[in-house]
Design a protein around this motif. Structure first.
Motif, PDB file in Angstrom:
ATOM      1  N   VAL A   1       0.459  -1.202  -0.062  1.00 51.43           N
ATOM      2  CA  VAL A   1       0.274   0.331   0.089  1.00 51.43           C
ATOM      3  C   VAL A   1       1.005   1.618   0.244  1.00 51.43           C
ATOM      4  CG1 VAL A   1      -1.810  -1.149   0.950  1.00 51.43           C
ATOM      5  CG2 VAL A   1      -0.555   0.023   2.120  1.00 51.43           C
ATOM      6  N   GLN A   2       0.543   2.595   0.080  1.00 51.34           N
ATOM      7  CA  GLN A   2       0.840   4.063  -0.545  1.00 51.34           C
ATOM      8  C   GLN A   2       0.754   4.059   0.851  1.00 51.34           C
ATOM      9  OE1 GLN A   2      -0.111   5.987  -3.474  1.00 51.34           O
ATOM     10  NE2 GLN A   2       0.680   4.753  -5.155  1.00 51.34           N
ATOM     11  N   PRO A   3       1.429   5.462   1.383  1.00 50.05           N
ATOM     12  CA  PRO A   3       1.584   5.699   2.528  1.00 50.05           C
ATOM     13  C   PRO A   3       0.479   6.783   2.383  1.00 50.05           C
ATOM     14  CG  PRO A   3       3.966   5.967   1.784  1.00 50.05           C
ATOM     15  CD  PRO A   3       3.289   5.971   0.628  1.00 50.05           C
TER      16      PRO A   3
ATOM     17  N   ASP B   1      -2.649   4.859   2.823  1.00 50.54           N
ATOM     18  CA  ASP B   1      -3.699   4.182   3.071  1.00 50.54           C
ATOM     19  C   ASP B   1      -4.291   3.272   4.658  1.00 50.54           C
ATOM     20  OD1 ASP B   1      -2.704   3.356  -0.264  1.00 50.54           O
ATOM     21  OD2 ASP B   1      -4.033   4.595   0.016  1.00 50.54           O
TER      22      ASP B   1
ATOM     23  N   LEU C   1      -1.228   4.459   6.925  1.00 51.79           N
ATOM     24  CA  LEU C   1      -0.035   3.640   6.958  1.00 51.79           C
ATOM     25  C   LEU C   1       1.399   4.801   7.073  1.00 51.79           C
ATOM     26  CD1 LEU C   1      -1.556   0.541   6.021  1.00 51.79           C
ATOM     27  CD2 LEU C   1      -0.006   0.583   8.291  1.00 51.79           C
ATOM     28  N   LYS C   2       2.625   4.743   7.441  1.00 52.06           N
ATOM     29  CA  LYS C   2       4.073   4.530   6.638  1.00 52.06           C
ATOM     30  C   LYS C   2       4.478   4.208   6.326  1.00 52.06           C
ATOM     31  CE  LYS C   2       2.665   7.933  11.313  1.00 52.06           C
ATOM     32  NZ  LYS C   2       2.914   8.094  12.792  1.00 52.06           N
TER      33      LYS C   2
ATOM     34  N   ASP D   1       5.925   1.558   9.258  1.00 56.15           N
ATOM     35  CA  ASP D   1       5.155  -0.009   9.645  1.00 56.15           C
ATOM     36  C   ASP D   1       5.467  -0.844   8.738  1.00 56.15           C
ATOM     37  OD1 ASP D   1       2.576   2.184   9.711  1.00 56.15           O
ATOM     38  OD2 ASP D   1       3.597   1.573  11.398  1.00 56.15           O
ATOM     39  N   THR D   2       6.464  -0.853   7.629  1.00 62.04           N
ATOM     40  CA  THR D   2       6.704  -1.930   6.545  1.00 62.04           C
ATOM     41  C   THR D   2       7.530  -3.157   8.103  1.00 62.04           C
ATOM     42  OG1 THR D   2       6.864  -0.555   4.672  1.00 62.04           O
ATOM     43  CG2 THR D   2       8.060  -3.388   4.845  1.00 62.04           C
TER      44      THR D   2
ATOM     45  N   THR E   1       3.709  -3.824   3.105  1.00 65.61           N
ATOM     46  CA  THR E   1       4.172  -2.842   2.449  1.00 65.61           C
ATOM     47  C   THR E   1       4.253  -1.875   2.522  1.00 65.61           C
ATOM     48  OG1 THR E   1       6.175  -4.830   1.864  1.00 65.61           O
ATOM     49  CG2 THR E   1       6.237  -2.920   0.983  1.00 65.61           C
ATOM     50  N   VAL E   2       4.631  -0.740   3.283  1.00 65.95           N
ATOM     51  CA  VAL E   2       4.373   0.334   2.703  1.00 65.95           C
ATOM     52  C   VAL E   2       4.942   1.832   1.924  1.00 65.95           C
ATOM     53  CG1 VAL E   2       3.046   2.731   4.282  1.00 65.95           C
ATOM     54  CG2 VAL E   2       2.946   0.582   4.893  1.00 65.95           C
ATOM     55  N   SER E   3       4.803   1.564   0.791  1.00 66.12           N
ATOM     56  CA  SER E   3       6.000   2.173  -0.033  1.00 66.12           C
ATOM     57  C   SER E   3       5.677   3.448  -1.775  1.00 66.12           C
ATOM     58  CB  SER E   3       6.833   1.377  -0.792  1.00 66.12           C
ATOM     59  OG  SER E   3       7.338   1.805  -1.709  1.00 66.12           O
ATOM     60  N   SER E   4       5.546   4.456  -1.455  1.00 67.15           N
ATOM     61  CA  SER E   4       4.861   5.006  -2.791  1.00 67.15           C
ATOM     62  C   SER E   4       5.854   4.846  -4.050  1.00 67.15           C
ATOM     63  CB  SER E   4       5.629   6.017  -2.669  1.00 67.15           C
ATOM     64  OG  SER E   4       6.684   7.178  -2.347  1.00 67.15           O
TER      65      SER E   4
END
Length: 126
Positions: free
Chosen positions: A12-14, A16, A89-90, A93-94, A123-126
């Motif tokens: 997901v993206q930051p 979300d 989510l940040k 948080d991954t 996984t939290v990433s843009s």
């Protein structure tokens, strides 16, 4: 066979939201502490949230400092399943998120738990 099975991880993206689920089987978990921990490579497991039995159908909720106000743990009426709703989510948080169940205290440490799920990657990433 006593087991915990997690589901719901993903990319997901930051900012979300994501929901994780954990279902226990093979025994009753209604009086157990059921909790979420997370782990990144090279670090110890971190306490995320716990649901503790308060008698009859009462459950209490506790959270780690890094997720308070953003994550919500909920418990099914059967007492054998928990969800983790993760908002805002940040990237930090991954981690691999684990569901755990046990009867010992303190519930913030992983050594208090005897039963663990296999883990689900978030996984939290843009």
């Amino acid at each position: 066979q006593v087991q915990l099975v997690e589901s719901g991880g993903g990319l997901v993206q930051p900012g979300d939201s994501l929901r994780l689920s954990c279902v226990g089987s093979g025994q009753t978990f209604s009086t157990y502490v059921m909790a979420w921990f997370r782990q990144v490579p090279g670090k110890e497991r971190e306490f995320v949230a716990a649901s503790t039995w308060g008698g009859r159908k009462t459950y209490y909720r506790y959270y780690g400092d890094s997720v308070t106000g953003r994550f919500t743990i909920s418990r099914a009426n059967t007492g054998n399943a928990i969800d983790l709703r993760m908002d805002s989510l940040k990237p930090e948080d991954t981690a691999v998120y684990y569901c755990a169940a046990g009867l010992r205290r303190p519930f913030e440490i992983d050594r208090s738990y005897d039963i663990w799920g296999q883990g689900t990657q978030v996984t939290v990433s843009s």
